[in-house]
Write an enzyme that holds these catalytic residues in place. Structure first.
Site, PDB file in Angstrom:
ATOM      1  N   ASP A  75       0.816  -1.209   0.000  1.00  0.00           N
ATOM      2  CA  ASP A  75       0.000   0.000   0.000  1.00  0.00           C
ATOM      3  C   ASP A  75       0.852   1.262   0.000  1.00  0.00           C
ATOM      4  OD1 ASP A  75      -2.154  -1.668   0.069  1.00  0.00           O
ATOM      5  OD2 ASP A  75      -3.172  -0.646   1.701  1.00  0.00           O
ATOM      6  N   CYS A 116       1.054  -8.241   4.826  1.00  0.00           N
ATOM      7  CA  CYS A 116       0.644  -6.843   4.705  1.00  0.00           C
ATOM      8  C   CYS A 116      -0.753  -6.686   4.108  1.00  0.00           C
ATOM      9  CB  CYS A 116       1.657  -6.068   3.861  1.00  0.00           C
ATOM     10  SG  CYS A 116       3.246  -5.888   4.694  1.00  0.00           S
ATOM     11  N   ASP A 117      -1.512  -5.822   4.741  1.00  0.00           N
ATOM     12  CA  ASP A 117      -2.751  -5.265   4.229  1.00  0.00           C
ATOM     13  C   ASP A 117      -3.744  -6.303   3.724  1.00  0.00           C
ATOM     14  OD1 ASP A 117      -2.296  -2.380   4.689  1.00  0.00           O
ATOM     15  OD2 ASP A 117      -0.521  -2.783   3.506  1.00  0.00           O
ATOM     16  N   LYS A 118      -3.961  -6.422   2.419  1.00  0.00           N
ATOM     17  CA  LYS A 118      -5.095  -7.194   1.923  1.00  0.00           C
ATOM     18  C   LYS A 118      -4.880  -8.691   1.953  1.00  0.00           C
ATOM     19  CE  LYS A 118      -6.297  -3.167   1.534  1.00  0.00           C
ATOM     20  NZ  LYS A 118      -4.964  -2.731   1.918  1.00  0.00           N
ATOM     21  N   CYS A 188       4.828  -2.441   8.395  1.00  0.00           N
ATOM     22  CA  CYS A 188       5.220  -1.160   8.989  1.00  0.00           C
ATOM     23  C   CYS A 188       4.869  -1.105  10.477  1.00  0.00           C
ATOM     24  CB  CYS A 188       4.575  -0.007   8.230  1.00  0.00           C
ATOM     25  SG  CYS A 188       5.194   0.158   6.540  1.00  0.00           S
ATOM     26  N   GLU A 439      -6.873   4.691  -0.482  1.00  0.00           N
ATOM     27  CA  GLU A 439      -6.520   5.263   0.818  1.00  0.00           C
ATOM     28  C   GLU A 439      -6.045   6.699   0.624  1.00  0.00           C
ATOM     29  OE1 GLU A 439      -5.144   1.333   3.338  1.00  0.00           O
ATOM     30  OE2 GLU A 439      -3.599   2.664   2.563  1.00  0.00           O
ATOM     31  N   SER A 465      -5.356   4.935   5.205  1.00  0.00           N
ATOM     32  CA  SER A 465      -4.300   4.061   5.672  1.00  0.00           C
ATOM     33  C   SER A 465      -4.375   3.972   7.185  1.00  0.00           C
ATOM     34  CB  SER A 465      -2.941   4.635   5.254  1.00  0.00           C
ATOM     35  OG  SER A 465      -1.891   4.031   5.980  1.00  0.00           O
TER      36      SER A 465
END
Length: 553
Positions: A75, A116-118, A188, A439, A465
């Site tokens: 992202d 990460c993320d998705k 992160c 985002e 985000s």
């Protein structure tokens, strides 16, 4: 169906021999390892080592591990340009492709290796849909960076760029942030979306303790992966499946700890989508009901100066759960991937640092970190990370500055067109309108960097985000592209925000809104071909988790 469908047939056994498998390996359960490794995402660069450790664990426990890939978008790298349209939409691709690979090859069980993320929600959706024994082990969080002797993270560099454009810091200082905020591999280091979802995977019962908090570079992470590989064989033997674990009670637990930790607002998209695959419909009003009685115990970046590595040192997710359960807020008799109940898992988990995990007697606030708002601008709801809003912005009223895409808003912010007291409205960035529900980290960071974070609010039918902080209200539903009231806002209209009362309202008469509604016309789609076009045709609104909906013929 199980692996007998492919290991008892001579032609298929011939192909397994081509892979180098022995007869003995074909007699064992086939365990699919979903590997999200790629060379683009910093949070995924170590996943080859995690997968190797999982394979070791599976083999030690008597299974045959076979890995296959899942895609991943970073992202941060996709932020602020066309690439961000492809972030949320990969969640469905990840779920669909995992379903295809699993059923095509008749795996007996799965170990999901996201970070990460998705990838995390996408693979949780796939786990619920497939409903064969499954366990998760993530790649782990990044260590915090260091600038001027203070710990820092990715959100700091985004805000530093805004400060540089405002003339508040030098280029040399900006480069110092660039080179120091992301010092290791891993997701992160703040409580952004990736770490939020990896922590909530523990709460849901689908990951072993430490899944969300053990840093990526710690050897404990490799040990955790080996244990996950061994534990999947136990889940297979006992036939414990994702829908046995991810019950309505488990989702209520996840929402409760979401409020206690102060997770990313993206969890309000992903939890409903995962629940939907389990056959459970999560009404977002449930979030406010839970938030009203759940104290916020953690202020991790971007809400505060603490980082996930510190949460790990303080006892991790289980310590938060044990602290919250002093109030009797968790359902503790639910089975989890450990083979034990929630109550058995968290018993005796000590809070080692009351500065990181505040005791329930001394919370940051008596209510949770996320709030769902409603009003005439968002009749179907919108979402804000309340714990990351300064007290002075919990109630705000100001004139609208309206932009029909992120790029126009960024130009206005960088050109100094946004003044104290304004409410920036960014629309036509929802699931359909974007398409892809981008985002808005760049606009929110630019506002912060210009020193306007305590006087300017932002409202969007897009999303944020996990690195965003401030009075930033997203997921406005219905979105502008389908004629939601956010499409009717005009420059100068007053907007009143009252986060503590869960309200956001456009101060325009009903008669005037009806007049504007009669004159409104749908916009021509921005993208008319490829995957994004198909996604836009099928996707639902943010308040429903932006899941895909279609009529089978």
């Amino acid at each position: 169906m199980n692996s007998d469908a492919v290991t008892k047939s001579t032609p298929q056994r011939a192909l397994f021999h081509a892979l180098g498998l022995t007869n003995e390996e074909m007699e064992r359960p086939l365990i699919g390892i979903v590997n999200s490794k790629n060379d683009v995402v910093p949070g995924h660069m170590n996943l080859d080592k995690i997968v190797d450790a999982v394979k070791t664990g599976v083999t030690m426990a008597g299974g045959t591990p076979l890995a296959f890939p899942a895609i991943a978008v970073c992202d941060g790298i996709a932020m602020g340009h066309q690439g961000m349209k492809y972030s949320l939409v990969t969640r469905e691709l990840i779920a669909d492709s995992t379903e295809a690979m699993t059923l095509a090859h008749a795996f007996d069980a799965l170990v999901m290796v996201p970070n990460c993320d998705k990838n995390v929600p996408g693979l949780l959706m796939a786990a619920a849909r497939l409903n064969i024994p499954t366990i998760f082990v993530s790649g782990g969080p990044m260590l915090a960076g260091l600038v001027d002797g203070r710990k820092t993270s990715f959100s700091s560099v985004s805000e530093a760029e805004g400060a540089f454009h405002a003339g508040k810091i030098t280029r040399e200082k900006l480069l110092e942030y660039e080179e120091n905020v992301c010092p290791t591999c891993g997701s992160c280091s703040g409580m952004y979306t990736a770490n939020s979802m990896n922590c909530l995977t523990e709460v849901l019962g689908m990951g072993l303790p430490g899944n969300g908090t053990i840093p990526a570079v710690y050897s404990q992470r490799i040990q955790l992966a080996k244990r996950a590989g061994m534990q999947i064989m136990e889940l297979l033997k006992k036939n414990i499946r994702p829908r046995d674990i991810m019950t309505e009670g488990a989702f209520r637990n996840a929402l409760t700890i979401d409020m206690a930790i102060g997770c990313s607002t993206n969890s309000m998209l992903h939890l409903p989508a995962i629940a939907h695959e389990c056959g459970i419909e999560l009404n977002l009003d449930m979030a406010n009901e839970i938030s009203d009685k759940t104290p916020n115990l953690c202020h991790l970046a971007p809400a505060g100066r603490h980082y996930v590595e510190e949460l790990n040192e303080a006892g991790g997710v289980y310590a938060v759960m044990n602290e919250i359960n002093k109030l009797g807020l968790l359902k503790t008799d639910l089975i989890t991937c450990t083979g034990k109940t929630v109550g058995e898992n968290i018993a005796g988990c000590v809070n080692r640092n009351p500065e990181i995990i505040r005791p329930v007697e001394n919370p940051y606030s008596k209510t949770g970190g996320i709030a769902v708002l409603r009003g005439n601008i968002a009749p179907d709801s919108c979402v804000v990370k309340r714990s990351a809003v300064t007290p002075g912005m919990l109630r705000h009223e100001g004139p609208a500055k309206v932009y029909d895409c992120e790029e126009d808003a960024m130009k206005a912010i960088n050109d100094g067109e946004i003044a104290e007291g304004d409410v920036v409205v960014i629309r036509y960035e929802g699931p359909k309108g974007g398409p892809g529900m981008r985002e808005m980290l760049n606009p929110t960071s630019a506002i912060m960097g210009r020193g306007l974070g305590e006087s300017v609010a932002l409202i969007t039918d897009g999303r944020f985000s996990g690195a965003t902080r401030g009075a930033c209200i997203g997921h406005v539903s219905p979105e502008a592209a389908v004629g939601g009231p956010i499409a009717l806002v005009q420059n100068g209209d007053l907007i009143r925000i009252d986060i503590m009362a869960n309200r956001v309202d456009l101060l325009v008469s009903d008669e005037e809104l009806e007049k504007r509604r009669a004159a409104w016309k749908p916009r021509k789609p921005r993208i008319t071909s490829g995957y994004l076009s198909r996604y836009a045709a099928l996707v639902t609104s943010g308040n429903r988790g932006a899941v895909l909906e279609y009529q089978a013929k």
